[in-house]
Design a protein around this motif. Structure first.
Motif, PDB file in Angstrom:
ATOM      1  N   THR A 277       0.844  -1.191   0.000  1.00 18.29           N
ATOM      2  CA  THR A 277       0.000   0.000   0.000  1.00 18.29           C
ATOM      3  C   THR A 277       0.878   1.238   0.000  1.00 18.29           C
ATOM      4  OG1 THR A 277      -1.893   1.084   1.047  1.00 18.29           O
ATOM      5  CG2 THR A 277      -0.253   0.159   2.529  1.00 18.29           C
ATOM      6  N   VAL A 323      -7.254  -4.762   0.052  1.00 20.61           N
ATOM      7  CA  VAL A 323      -7.481  -5.500   1.294  1.00 20.61           C
ATOM      8  C   VAL A 323      -8.961  -5.864   1.460  1.00 20.61           C
ATOM      9  CG1 VAL A 323      -7.846  -3.530   2.848  1.00 20.61           C
ATOM     10  CG2 VAL A 323      -6.789  -5.629   3.722  1.00 20.61           C
ATOM     11  N   THR A 324      -9.833  -4.993   0.965  1.00 23.59           N
ATOM     12  CA  THR A 324     -11.263  -5.280   1.040  1.00 23.59           C
ATOM     13  C   THR A 324     -11.572  -6.625   0.398  1.00 23.59           C
ATOM     14  OG1 THR A 324     -11.522  -2.913   0.728  1.00 23.59           O
ATOM     15  CG2 THR A 324     -13.517  -4.222   0.642  1.00 23.59           C
ATOM     16  N   GLY A 400     -13.789   3.082   2.190  1.00 19.01           N
ATOM     17  CA  GLY A 400     -12.756   3.647   1.327  1.00 19.01           C
ATOM     18  C   GLY A 400     -12.477   5.109   1.588  1.00 19.01           C
ATOM     19  N   GLU A 401     -13.493   5.848   1.984  1.00 17.46           N
ATOM     20  CA  GLU A 401     -13.349   7.281   2.220  1.00 17.46           C
ATOM     21  C   GLU A 401     -14.598   7.728   2.967  1.00 17.46           C
ATOM     22  OE1 GLU A 401     -14.224   9.670  -1.313  1.00 17.46           O
ATOM     23  OE2 GLU A 401     -14.614   7.796  -2.351  1.00 17.46           O
ATOM     24  N   TRP A 426     -15.002   2.041   8.700  1.00 13.40           N
ATOM     25  CA  TRP A 426     -13.674   2.640   8.608  1.00 13.40           C
ATOM     26  C   TRP A 426     -12.626   1.595   8.975  1.00 13.40           C
ATOM     27  CZ3 TRP A 426      -9.396   2.814  11.546  1.00 13.40           C
ATOM     28  CH2 TRP A 426      -8.338   3.605  11.066  1.00 13.40           C
ATOM     29  N   TRP A 427     -11.666   1.408   8.074  1.00 19.39           N
ATOM     30  CA  TRP A 427     -10.526   0.525   8.370  1.00 19.39           C
ATOM     31  C   TRP A 427      -9.433   0.773   7.363  1.00 19.39           C
ATOM     32  CZ3 TRP A 427      -9.902  -4.455   5.522  1.00 19.39           C
ATOM     33  CH2 TRP A 427     -10.862  -4.635   4.515  1.00 19.39           C
ATOM     34  N   GLN A 428      -8.364   0.008   7.418  1.00 17.98           N
ATOM     35  CA  GLN A 428      -7.201   0.220   6.546  1.00 17.98           C
ATOM     36  C   GLN A 428      -6.582  -1.128   6.167  1.00 17.98           C
ATOM     37  OE1 GLN A 428      -4.943   2.437   9.683  1.00 17.98           O
ATOM     38  NE2 GLN A 428      -5.017   4.116   8.204  1.00 17.98           N
ATOM     39  N   THR A 429      -5.749  -1.100   5.143  1.00 20.79           N
ATOM     40  CA  THR A 429      -4.983  -2.297   4.790  1.00 20.79           C
ATOM     41  C   THR A 429      -4.273  -2.817   6.045  1.00 20.79           C
ATOM     42  OG1 THR A 429      -4.615  -1.282   2.635  1.00 20.79           O
ATOM     43  CG2 THR A 429      -3.245  -3.175   3.176  1.00 20.79           C
ATOM     44  N   GLU A 430      -3.754  -1.907   6.824  1.00 14.09           N
ATOM     45  CA  GLU A 430      -2.992  -2.259   8.012  1.00 14.09           C
ATOM     46  C   GLU A 430      -3.846  -2.925   9.090  1.00 14.09           C
ATOM     47  OE1 GLU A 430      -2.930   0.566   6.407  1.00 14.09           O
ATOM     48  OE2 GLU A 430      -0.927   1.456   6.337  1.00 14.09           O
ATOM     49  N   ASP A 512      -4.924   9.207   9.852  1.00 15.32           N
ATOM     50  CA  ASP A 512      -6.150   9.952   9.552  1.00 15.32           C
ATOM     51  C   ASP A 512      -6.416  11.016  10.615  1.00 15.32           C
ATOM     52  OD1 ASP A 512      -6.557   8.328   7.402  1.00 15.32           O
ATOM     53  OD2 ASP A 512      -8.482   7.525   8.055  1.00 15.32           O
ATOM     54  N   ILE A 524     -14.614  10.804  10.364  1.00 13.70           N
ATOM     55  CA  ILE A 524     -13.285  10.760   9.752  1.00 13.70           C
ATOM     56  C   ILE A 524     -13.184  11.914   8.763  1.00 13.70           C
ATOM     57  CG2 ILE A 524     -11.615   9.297   8.534  1.00 13.70           C
ATOM     58  CD1 ILE A 524     -12.798   7.975  11.106  1.00 13.70           C
ATOM     59  N   ASN A 533      -6.429  10.151  -1.383  1.00 18.68           N
ATOM     60  CA  ASN A 533      -7.410   9.078  -1.429  1.00 18.68           C
ATOM     61  C   ASN A 533      -8.201   9.259  -2.726  1.00 18.68           C
ATOM     62  OD1 ASN A 533      -9.530   7.289  -1.071  1.00 18.68           O
ATOM     63  ND2 ASN A 533      -9.612   7.627   1.133  1.00 18.68           N
ATOM     64  N   GLY A 536     -11.072   6.063  -3.342  1.00 17.15           N
ATOM     65  CA  GLY A 536     -10.920   5.042  -2.310  1.00 17.15           C
ATOM     66  C   GLY A 536      -9.582   4.328  -2.332  1.00 17.15           C
TER      67      GLY A 536
END
Ligand code: WT7
Length: 644
Positions: A277, A323-324, A400-401, A426-430, A512, A524, A533, A536
């Motif tokens: 990412t 990641v989704t 995504g946003e 809300w989340w992230q690849t991490e 963020d 967010i 972004n 997304g």
């Protein structure tokens, strides 16, 4: 859901976000049927706050382990946290193997819809099991062993899921590279992971056209010293050159190979995949996820947030390359024993109502998509979804946003027909899994991802890590580890430590900015760093700049993200040309083509401005903030560090 407050007139995004007051309550039938009742939700929130390890341990008990853990969380080598220490497991045992012994054996696991409308396939759990075994045996025959890396460069095909699961079955680490990425991006990822095998396809369908993927792989392969074999899925059937001995057809390899394969018994902390990412530097970060904690996190969040039921048909309209797609198209739904829909193509092909048509075609109950897609579809008017029944839909999701309230309400009214709650996740690849999200029984406010999932200790703090009062903006952080968190950055543990755990010492920095309202709802606001972004997708401004300066005409480049009504954000680039080059429309066009070739089509350049100088600090760092302020017509703030 019934509207609790008045309807507000549509406003500009940011203004509406700030002034947003609407609250939506879940309908009684949603509450009655929910996997988690309001009371259980409340209790889980309390337990998660008081005893996060206990909460996640209960979640882990719902899955199958070859050996249970000695300890839930090991913090001794923080921030290199370990979960379910001493346990043995394999995510594929949970996603596939175990279902074969139950009533799910002949249940449809994956419904695949090709872009050409007449092409569709259904795969049962038993059939998936056999193909995963076969592919794992193929990898074994090519000499792959536990811990080796395989790059998967494919669109949403059944073979993509089979390849991921086949790797994981053996403890081989996969790295899926989004099929829209360029040869350069593919090469960089393959080399960073030192992949031995690339799995790809002859081509893919996108917006009615055939895109030759194999050619891109050829271009990448000019400099991929670790790659021994390229396995090619025949998707489009167009003629391609397979004369290079390293290239092998998927269907040839799969023929005659046994459909039985032992699932590796792995340590719970054994790596599952690397997913690259964007960060604030030009070099992508290899996010590393592991088998044990990851499966616990995605199973619990999917079951609770999307309320996944045995009878549901669930569609996450993302690409497996993100990641989704990993967590919520492939692994999550399969661990839950659900039926997951995978769509290969473009959402507007052959007509802008394709998504609504797919929902009615399969009787989809849950739809998960992105705000940028919703805004794009809004442009075609509400008549399009209205022309379809959509009566099977029960629940909607976005990711995504931040979703602007107008898009939220449009989605709610015209797609969900005022009966489907919207889960803004809300989340992230991490993070690997949903972190701030409602449950279907929660009170919703359009534009807010609501509250942290039980067991997640999120907060909004200042630079020193002190919580900021309600209504004030600050940095979004997570104060306690969670099971599906990234374990490190592949090959760069120092960067992992520095970027995530030392910006504000002792807590995980998400990158963020957010604020919390009086009810404890999180809003967010976007990225705090030099990451854009775009639709997304995270794109580092540094990546775009380095692609620009790789062009012979460019001396220096500075990139900023600017708002876009559909894509959320797009790139604007300021360019200083080398001596001997003059600004022109032709050069503008050439630069765009060059960047598209270097980075792929996900980077959308709004405009290129040729300039003579750039605002810099005395130490020579470009002050993107100044450029951005000028672009948006706002006060640039403190300029004391500006050199000129
Ligand atoms: C960044 C993570 C997680 C899958 C997709 C993107 C933004 C994501 C939301 C949301 C507001 C969101 C954040 C985050 N983001 N979901 N529901 N509301 N912002 O994964 O590429 O790792 O990007 O996307 O800025 O940090 P990613």
């Amino acid at each position: 859901m019934a509207r609790a407050k008045r309807k507000v007139e549509p406003k500009e995004t940011t203004e509406a976000l700030l002034g947003e007051e609407r609250v939506f309550r879940p309908l009684p039938e949603v509450v009655i049927e929910a996997n988690v009742s309001p009371k259980e939700y409340q209790e889980a929130m309390e337990k998660g706050l008081r005893d996060p390890e206990g909460f996640w341990e209960e979640a882990a008990e719902e899955l199958d382990w070859f050996k249970k853990w000695d300890k839930v969380l090991d913090e001794s080598d923080a921030p290199f946290y370990k979960w379910f220490v001493g346990a043995k497991c394999n995510i594929v045992y949970n996603a596939v193997d175990r279902h074969i012994k139950t009533h799910r054996k002949n249940k449809v696991a994956i419904i695949w819809q090709g872009e050409p409308p007449e092409q569709k396939k259904k795969l049962t759990y038993y059939e998936l099991y056999r193909r995963v075994n076969k592919f794992a045996n193929v990898l074994k025959s090519l000499g792959l062993k536990k811990g080796d890396r395989v790059a998967i460069y494919m669109p949403n095909l059944l073979e993509t899921a089979i390849a991921m699961l086949g790797c994981a079955k053996l403890g081989v680490i996969h790295t899926v590279v989004y099929a829209g990425f360029s040869a350069m991006a593919l090469r960089e990822r393959v080399n960073d992971a030192k992949a031995k095998v690339i799995v790809t396809a002859d081509g893919l369908y996108r917006n009615g056209k055939i895109i030759n993927l194999k050619e891109t792989v050829d271009e990448a392969m000019i400099e991929c010293p670790t790659v021994e074999h390229v396995i090619v899925v025949q998707r489009t059937g167009q003629p391609i050159d397979m004369s290079d001995g390293r290239y092998l057809w998927w269907h040839d390899l799969m023929e005659g190979v046994s459909d039985e394969c032992e699932t590796e018994v792995l340590d719970s902390e054994h790596p599952l995949y690397i997913l690259y990412t964007s960060g604030t530097t030009g070099k992508p970060k290899g996010i590393l996820h592991v088998h044990g904690g990851y499966m616990v996190g995605i199973h619990r969040t999917l079951k609770w947030v999307f309320d996944l039921k045995e009878t549901d048909i669930y569609w996450c309209a993302a690409d497996v390359g993100w990641v989704t797609g990993h967590s919520y198209i492939v692994y999550g739904p399969l661990i839950c024993g659900g039926t997951t829909v995978m769509y290969e193509g473009h959402p507007l092909y052959p007509k802008p109502d394709r998504m609504w048509q797919i929902i009615d075609k399969f009787g989809i109950n849950i739809l998960y998509t992105a705000p940028t897609t919703i805004r794009m579809l809004m442009r075609f008017g509400a008549e399009l979804p209205r022309r379809h029944s959509l009566k099977t839909l029960r629940l909607l999701g976005t990711v995504g946003e931040p979703i602007n309230p107008e898009a939220w309400v449009w989605y709610y009214e015209n797609v969900g027909r005022e009966r489907c709650p919207i889960m803004d996740t809300w989340w992230q690849t991490e993070t690997g899994m949903f972190m701030i999200t409602p449950l279907p029984v929660a009170l919703l406010k359009p534009g807010s991802a609501t509250k942290p999932f039980p067991g997640i200790h999120a907060d909004v703090v200042d630079k020193e890590g002190k919580p900021v009062p309600a209504g004030k903006g600050g940095f979004l952080v997570v104060k306690h580890p969670w099971p599906s968190m990234l374990r490190t950055l592949w090959g760069d543990p120092e960067r992992y430590k520095k970027q995530y755990w030392e910006v504000i010492p002792g807590v995980y920095t998400t990158g963020d900015v957010a604020r919390r309202d009086e009810d404890g709802y999180f809003w967010i606001q976007g990225r705090a760093d030099d990451v854009m972004n775009i639709a997304g997708h995270r794109v580092g401004t540094a990546e775009v700049e380095s692609a620009f300066v790789a062009h012979k005409a460019v001396a220096e480049a500075a990139c900023i993200g600017v708002p876009d009504p559909v894509k959320g954000e797009v790139a604007k680039v300021f360019v200083i040309l080398k001596k001997g080059y003059e600004p022109s429309d032709a050069l503008d066009k050439e630069l765009r083509q060059h960047v598209r070739h270097e980075l792929g089509p996900i980077v959308i350049i709004k405009s290129i401005e040729f300039v003579d100088s750039l605002p810099k600090t005395r130490s020579g760092k470009i002050m993107r903030r100044v450029l951005k302020a000028r672009e948006m017509g706002i006060d640039p703030g403190d300029l004391t560090t500006l050199a000129d």
